[in-house]
Design an enzyme around this catalytic site. Structure first.
Site, PDB file in Angstrom:
ATOM      1  N   SER A   1       0.823  -1.210   0.000  1.00  0.00           N
ATOM      2  CA  SER A   1       0.000   0.000   0.000  1.00  0.00           C
ATOM      3  C   SER A   1       0.856   1.257   0.000  1.00  0.00           C
ATOM      4  CB  SER A   1      -0.914   0.006   1.233  1.00  0.00           C
ATOM      5  OG  SER A   1      -1.559   1.262   1.388  1.00  0.00           O
TER       6      SER A   1
ATOM      7  N   GLU B   1       0.185   3.635   1.730  1.00  0.00           N
ATOM      8  CA  GLU B   1       0.192   4.102   3.117  1.00  0.00           C
ATOM      9  C   GLU B   1       1.512   3.773   3.810  1.00  0.00           C
ATOM     10  OE1 GLU B   1      -2.040   5.746   5.153  1.00  0.00           O
ATOM     11  OE2 GLU B   1      -3.268   6.206   3.396  1.00  0.00           O
TER      12      GLU B   1
ATOM     13  N   TYR C   1      -2.333   0.533  10.187  1.00  0.00           N
ATOM     14  CA  TYR C   1      -2.521  -0.132   8.893  1.00  0.00           C
ATOM     15  C   TYR C   1      -1.249  -0.052   8.056  1.00  0.00           C
ATOM     16  CZ  TYR C   1      -4.045  -0.794   4.067  1.00  0.00           C
ATOM     17  OH  TYR C   1      -4.151  -1.229   2.768  1.00  0.00           O
TER      18      TYR C   1
END
Length: 390
Positions: free
Chosen positions: A178, A180, A202
């Site tokens: 990801s 992120e 996350y």
């Protein structure tokens, strides 16, 4: 007097042909004499179709990927968690009665928290390609349930990689990493070489799964790759994600069912792409001769505020009359800007995104308006009733 016939038994041998196993039928010869002539008949056995295994198959990306693989003549298997309610609406149109012949789509009960179920499924299915998309994937929620996020998103990847090693199946493995992981990145745009600095449970969990995939590749020789995907949206996006939360609210406000939309940080900038195009890139990653990690993005950023403005303008509404900021939706640690450079994917995979931001928002708003109108007219209830009677 009837004529006499002699029966010469046939023997079957196998050779390898371009399309799989080829059976060779020929007359069996006695050991004491050579055959008078060769009269062989070839029978081609169809090659086994490629078999794919998808975690997170009932989600946005999993459903689009399943459609793509089926269009390429794959046999597709996926896992779903046991639930007392229907949770397969994104793939219902793909499901057939498995008693029928030529069924290509299968769902199996399993869970990323259950290592034994993963090993058993891989042993039974023996997939050629594994697409690991399953996770606790909501960033804001990960602050509320960090332990669960780590267990599913981080350790779930470890369990799956261990299952591959334990079963010994020759397969190719894709891990959904990801953007992120970049967090408050040191450079913009981000590439495959940009240092990671995650800013959420996350993002930390995804970073763990990323390095476990790299370790499996370098330490054990597995064909294992990471796909670092930036935001990718569609009408199938989960309702609690900000893009879909906005477009659903637009439809409800348009029809007088909602007055206000409450959001968090409107200034965060993201690289927004279209999910069906991204799963094509995912598939291409596993078709390369050598395993490598790739980043998929659009190369342009837009703020949440821009998304809101564009969505409301699609139906002629002034967003400022309906949108309010609620501090409870802020994250403890925010990310200001994420923008990806997909040059490597363009060069090595031949992948480029084609849906622009404006078109993406339009697609999602129109889909949610139509969905709500279908619901209000009773079409969805009728479809659900038919489904429940099957």
């Amino acid at each position: 007097m009837l004529p006499m016939f002699t029966f010469t038994p046939l023997k079957m041998t196998e050779e390898t042909g371009a399309h799989g196993r080829i059976g060779i039928c020929g007359a069996a010869s006695n050991s004491d004499r050579a055959p008078q002539r060769s009269n062989k008949m070839t029978v081609a056995f169809p090659a086994r179709r490629k078999r794919a295994f998808i975690t997170g198959i009932t989600g946005q990306d999993g459903s689009y990927l399943a459609e793509l693989l089926l269009s390429k003549n794959y046999e597709v298997h996926g896992i779903k968690r046991r639930s007392s309610s229907f949770n397969t609406e994104r793939v219902d149109h793909l499901i057939s009665d498995w008693h029928e012949r030529d069924v290509s789509f299968f769902l199996h009960f399993g869970d990323l928290s259950d290592a034994s179920s993963l090993s058993k499924l891989l042993y039974r299915v023996a997939p050629d390609e594994i697409y690991h998309l399953g996770a606790q994937s909501h960033v804001r929620v990960s602050f509320d349930i960090p332990e669960y996020t780590g267990d599913i998103t981080a350790l779930g990847t470890t369990r799956l990689l261990d299952a591959i090693r334990e079963t010994g199946i020759p397969t190719r493995f894709y891990n959904a990493a990801s953007s992120e992981m970049f967090g408050q990145a040191y450079e913009c745009p981000q590439t495959e070489l940009t240092p990671f600095r995650p800013r959420s449970p996350y993002g930390c969990a995804k970073l763990y799964s990323y390095w476990m995939t790299v370790n499996a590749r370098e330490g054990y020789g597995l064909y294992a790759v990471n796909g670092i995907l930036f935001n990718h949206e569609s009408p199938r996006r989960g309702e609690i994600f900000v893009s879909r939360k906005i477009t659903r609210a637009v439809a409800r406000i348009l029809h007088g069912l909602q007055e206000k939309l409450y959001l968090g940080n409107l200034d965060g900038e993201r690289d927004w792409g279209y999910a069906p195009e991204f799963v094509e890139g995912i598939w291409r990653m596993l078709q390369q001769d050598e395993p490598e990690d790739f980043l998929l993005a659009t190369g342009e950023t837009h703020s949440v505020r821009e998304f809101v403005e564009r969505a409301f303008s699609e139906v002629g509404l002034d967003w400022r009359r309906h949108v309010e900021v609620d501090p409870q939706y802020y994250r403890p640690t925010e990310i200001d800007r994420l923008e990806g450079d997909y040059s490597k994917a363009r060069k090595k995979l031949g992948w480029t995104p084609s849906t622009r931001f404006r078109d993406l928002v339009k697609i999602m708003v129109e889909a949610d308006v139509q969905l709500l109108e279908d619901k209000l007219s009773g079409q969805i209830e009728r479809r659900m009733a038919m489904r429940g009677s099957e």
